[in-house]
Design a protein around this motif. Structure first.
Motif, PDB file in Angstrom:
ATOM      1  N   ILE A   1       0.860  -1.193   0.000  1.00  0.00           N
ATOM      2  CA  ILE A   1       0.000   0.000   0.000  1.00  0.00           C
ATOM      3  C   ILE A   1       0.895   1.242   0.000  1.00  0.00           C
ATOM      4  CG2 ILE A   1      -1.930   1.167   1.156  1.00  0.00           C
ATOM      5  CD1 ILE A   1      -2.346  -1.908   0.381  1.00  0.00           C
ATOM      6  N   ASN A   2       0.520   2.247  -0.766  1.00  0.00           N
ATOM      7  CA  ASN A   2       1.279   3.504  -0.805  1.00  0.00           C
ATOM      8  C   ASN A   2       0.627   4.539   0.112  1.00  0.00           C
ATOM      9  OD1 ASN A   2       3.154   2.629  -2.799  1.00  0.00           O
ATOM     10  ND2 ASN A   2       1.550   2.865  -4.338  1.00  0.00           N
ATOM     11  N   PHE A   3       1.461   5.288   0.824  1.00  0.00           N
ATOM     12  CA  PHE A   3       0.956   6.317   1.745  1.00  0.00           C
ATOM     13  C   PHE A   3       1.291   7.697   1.200  1.00  0.00           C
ATOM     14  CE2 PHE A   3       2.029   2.624   4.405  1.00  0.00           C
ATOM     15  CZ  PHE A   3       0.788   2.367   4.953  1.00  0.00           C
ATOM     16  N   ALA A   4       0.281   8.544   1.122  1.00  0.00           N
ATOM     17  CA  ALA A   4       0.479   9.946   0.736  1.00  0.00           C
ATOM     18  C   ALA A   4       0.137  10.796   1.954  1.00  0.00           C
ATOM     19  CB  ALA A   4      -0.432  10.303  -0.431  1.00  0.00           C
ATOM     20  N   GLU A   5       1.028  11.706   2.315  1.00  0.00           N
ATOM     21  CA  GLU A   5       0.790  12.553   3.485  1.00  0.00           C
ATOM     22  C   GLU A   5       0.454  13.970   3.056  1.00  0.00           C
ATOM     23  OE1 GLU A   5       3.787  12.406   6.499  1.00  0.00           O
ATOM     24  OE2 GLU A   5       3.898  10.221   6.485  1.00  0.00           O
ATOM     25  N   VAL A   6      -0.648  14.482   3.601  1.00  0.00           N
ATOM     26  CA  VAL A   6      -1.010  15.887   3.419  1.00  0.00           C
ATOM     27  C   VAL A   6      -1.132  16.485   4.819  1.00  0.00           C
ATOM     28  CG1 VAL A   6      -2.247  15.382   1.280  1.00  0.00           C
ATOM     29  CG2 VAL A   6      -3.520  15.464   3.437  1.00  0.00           C
ATOM     30  N   THR A   7      -1.190  17.806   4.899  1.00  0.00           N
ATOM     31  CA  THR A   7      -1.376  18.463   6.196  1.00  0.00           C
ATOM     32  C   THR A   7      -2.607  19.353   6.142  1.00  0.00           C
ATOM     33  OG1 THR A   7       1.029  18.538   6.519  1.00  0.00           O
ATOM     34  CG2 THR A   7      -0.301  19.925   7.952  1.00  0.00           C
ATOM     35  N   LEU A   8      -3.518  19.142   7.075  1.00  0.00           N
ATOM     36  CA  LEU A   8      -4.587  20.106   7.319  1.00  0.00           C
ATOM     37  C   LEU A   8      -4.620  20.315   8.830  1.00  0.00           C
ATOM     38  CD1 LEU A   8      -8.054  20.721   5.879  1.00  0.00           C
ATOM     39  CD2 LEU A   8      -7.858  20.368   8.336  1.00  0.00           C
ATOM     40  N   HIS A   9      -4.311  21.534   9.254  1.00  0.00           N
ATOM     41  CA  HIS A   9      -4.292  21.829  10.687  1.00  0.00           C
ATOM     42  C   HIS A   9      -5.728  22.017  11.172  1.00  0.00           C
ATOM     43  CE1 HIS A   9      -0.031  21.851  10.848  1.00  0.00           C
ATOM     44  NE2 HIS A   9       0.147  22.971  10.197  1.00  0.00           N
ATOM     45  N   VAL A  10      -6.192  21.030  11.905  1.00  0.00           N
ATOM     46  CA  VAL A  10      -7.595  21.021  12.342  1.00  0.00           C
ATOM     47  C   VAL A  10      -7.826  22.170  13.319  1.00  0.00           C
ATOM     48  CG1 VAL A  10      -9.437  19.595  13.298  1.00  0.00           C
ATOM     49  CG2 VAL A  10      -7.459  18.500  12.210  1.00  0.00           C
ATOM     50  N   GLY A  11      -8.833  23.002  13.020  1.00  0.00           N
ATOM     51  CA  GLY A  11      -9.213  24.091  13.916  1.00  0.00           C
ATOM     52  C   GLY A  11     -10.518  23.750  14.608  1.00  0.00           C
ATOM     53  N   LEU A  12     -10.970  24.638  15.457  1.00  0.00           N
ATOM     54  CA  LEU A  12     -12.218  24.364  16.168  1.00  0.00           C
ATOM     55  C   LEU A  12     -13.436  24.544  15.276  1.00  0.00           C
ATOM     56  CD1 LEU A  12     -11.862  25.671  19.803  1.00  0.00           C
ATOM     57  CD2 LEU A  12     -11.772  23.362  18.930  1.00  0.00           C
ATOM     58  N   GLY A  13     -13.259  25.178  14.112  1.00  0.00           N
ATOM     59  CA  GLY A  13     -14.378  25.379  13.193  1.00  0.00           C
ATOM     60  C   GLY A  13     -15.034  24.083  12.789  1.00  0.00           C
ATOM     61  N   THR A  14     -14.237  23.014  12.762  1.00  0.00           N
ATOM     62  CA  THR A  14     -14.757  21.686  12.441  1.00  0.00           C
ATOM     63  C   THR A  14     -15.917  21.320  13.368  1.00  0.00           C
ATOM     64  OG1 THR A  14     -12.580  21.005  11.692  1.00  0.00           O
ATOM     65  CG2 THR A  14     -14.079  19.251  12.286  1.00  0.00           C
TER      66      THR A  14
END
Length: 349
Positions: free
Chosen positions: A205-218
């Motif tokens: 399996i291939n892993f791709a990493e992205v970044t989303l800094h989770v805020g409280l808006g979620t």
């Protein structure tokens, strides 16, 4: 679709106050969209649903200890300060939430720690609970950040009523967390153990990493019946060339491309090229996904069980089909699956 379409009754005993003893032994509900079938497994069984050259997209954001407690000058009142985002590194300006907010006005000072070497001055009101603070600390920027980390505690969600325990620092972090900046964990990823990741890697399996800094808006409640009127808070995204290459190769080879969590889905759907592939991106997204919606990148997703009427549930409903998800959630309640951050997981294929 309207807000009222996403309500359901969730018994209090199904809120997970603690995670599974072993990360990958949480329960897993598998939703097959094509057959409209539901299977009950353990999380570690996800390996059976992936083959060589399939892609898992992970959010490698790292939670920082965002909850601080300070004392107001003169009165000594205890004030909770929740760090949301850094506005200016040189001036040490931060967007924060304060509680109780009615006591905190522009010009007030807050003192932190036993020695009170860290002080913050309120310089602006942003929302009813939001404030802008300027931190005053006699030291370099790195020393200041170390002080914040030392004084802060793991920002467990408010619905977890117990006190924060030292173990939460490790529990509330994915094992692949790298880039600090989130105030909440991308919780679908909490189920991966080192052992399970290794087994997936060995399987090809291939892993791709992205970044989303989770805020409280979620977690902000939706307060309008007409979903098109709801505005999401912005969250910071970074998608680099390596992730783009891995994901687009998977799409072109017609492999299973799986978004691990709603934060990953939000990030990749914010960076779609005109020909339906993934683009590199450095910036912010306030994308709100609710039914009906055509997804471009991922053809499967892993997620937790979410709050009634939440934007997260709306995204999952858009991906798997509203009626199917409604049925799955009814089954989850009946089968006593655990909900929210430390809860059980769902794989949608």
């Amino acid at each position: 679709m309207k807000l009222s379409n996403f309500g359901f009754n969730l018994p209090d005993e199904l809120l997970a106050e603690y995670p599974s003893e072993h990360r990958d032994e949480a329960r897993l509900m598998v939703l097959n969209r094509k057959d409209q079938t539901i299977e009950h497994k353990l999380f570690k069984d996800i390996i059976d649903y992936f083959n060589e050259d399939d892609v898992l997209i992970l959010n490698n954001t790292k939670v920082f200890p965002a909850r601080l407690y300070g004392n107001k000058e003169k009165t000594g009142a205890r004030i909770e300060v929740f760090l949301l985002r850094e506005l200016n590194q040189d001036q040490r300006l931060w967007d924060v939430l304060v509680d109780p907010a009615r006591k905190i006005r522009i010009g007030n000072k807050l003192y932190f720690g036993e020695d009170e070497t860290l002080v913050a001055e309120v310089i602006d009101n942003t929302t009813s609970r939001g404030r802008t603070l300027r931190f005053l600390y006699d030291g370099s920027y790195n020393e200041f950040r170390r002080k914040l980390t030392e004084l802060g505690e793991t920002p467990l969600p408010k619905y977890i009523k117990r006190a924060v325990e030292p173990e939460d620092e490790e529990r509330y972090q994915t094992i692949y967390a790298k880039n600090e900046g989130a105030v909440a964990a991308p919780t679908a990823g909490l189920h991966f153990s080192k052992h399970l990741l290794k087994r997936l890697e060995i399987k090809g399996i291939n892993f791709a990493e992205v970044t989303l800094h989770v805020g409280l808006g979620t977690f902000n409640p939706v307060e309008v019946e007409d979903l098109s009127k709801h505005k999401m808070d912005s969250e910071e995204i970074s998608i680099g060339p390596d992730a783009v290459n891995i994901v687009n190769t998977g799409i072109q080879r017609k492999k299973r491309v799986c978004a691990v969590g709603t934060t990953v889905m939000r990030a990749i759907e914010s960076a779609v090229s005109s020909n339906g592939l993934l683009n590199e991106m450095e910036g912010w997204t306030n994308k709100f996904i609710f039914p009906p919606y055509d997804f471009s990148i991922a053809n499967s997703m892993i997620t937790n069980f979410h709050t009634p009427k939440s934007t997260l549930l709306m995204m999952v409903s858009a991906f798997a089909g509203h009626d199917f998800v409604k049925h799955a959630y009814e089954e989850a309640v009946k089968e006593k699956y655990k909900f929210y951050s430390y809860g059980d997981a769902m794989l949608i294929i």
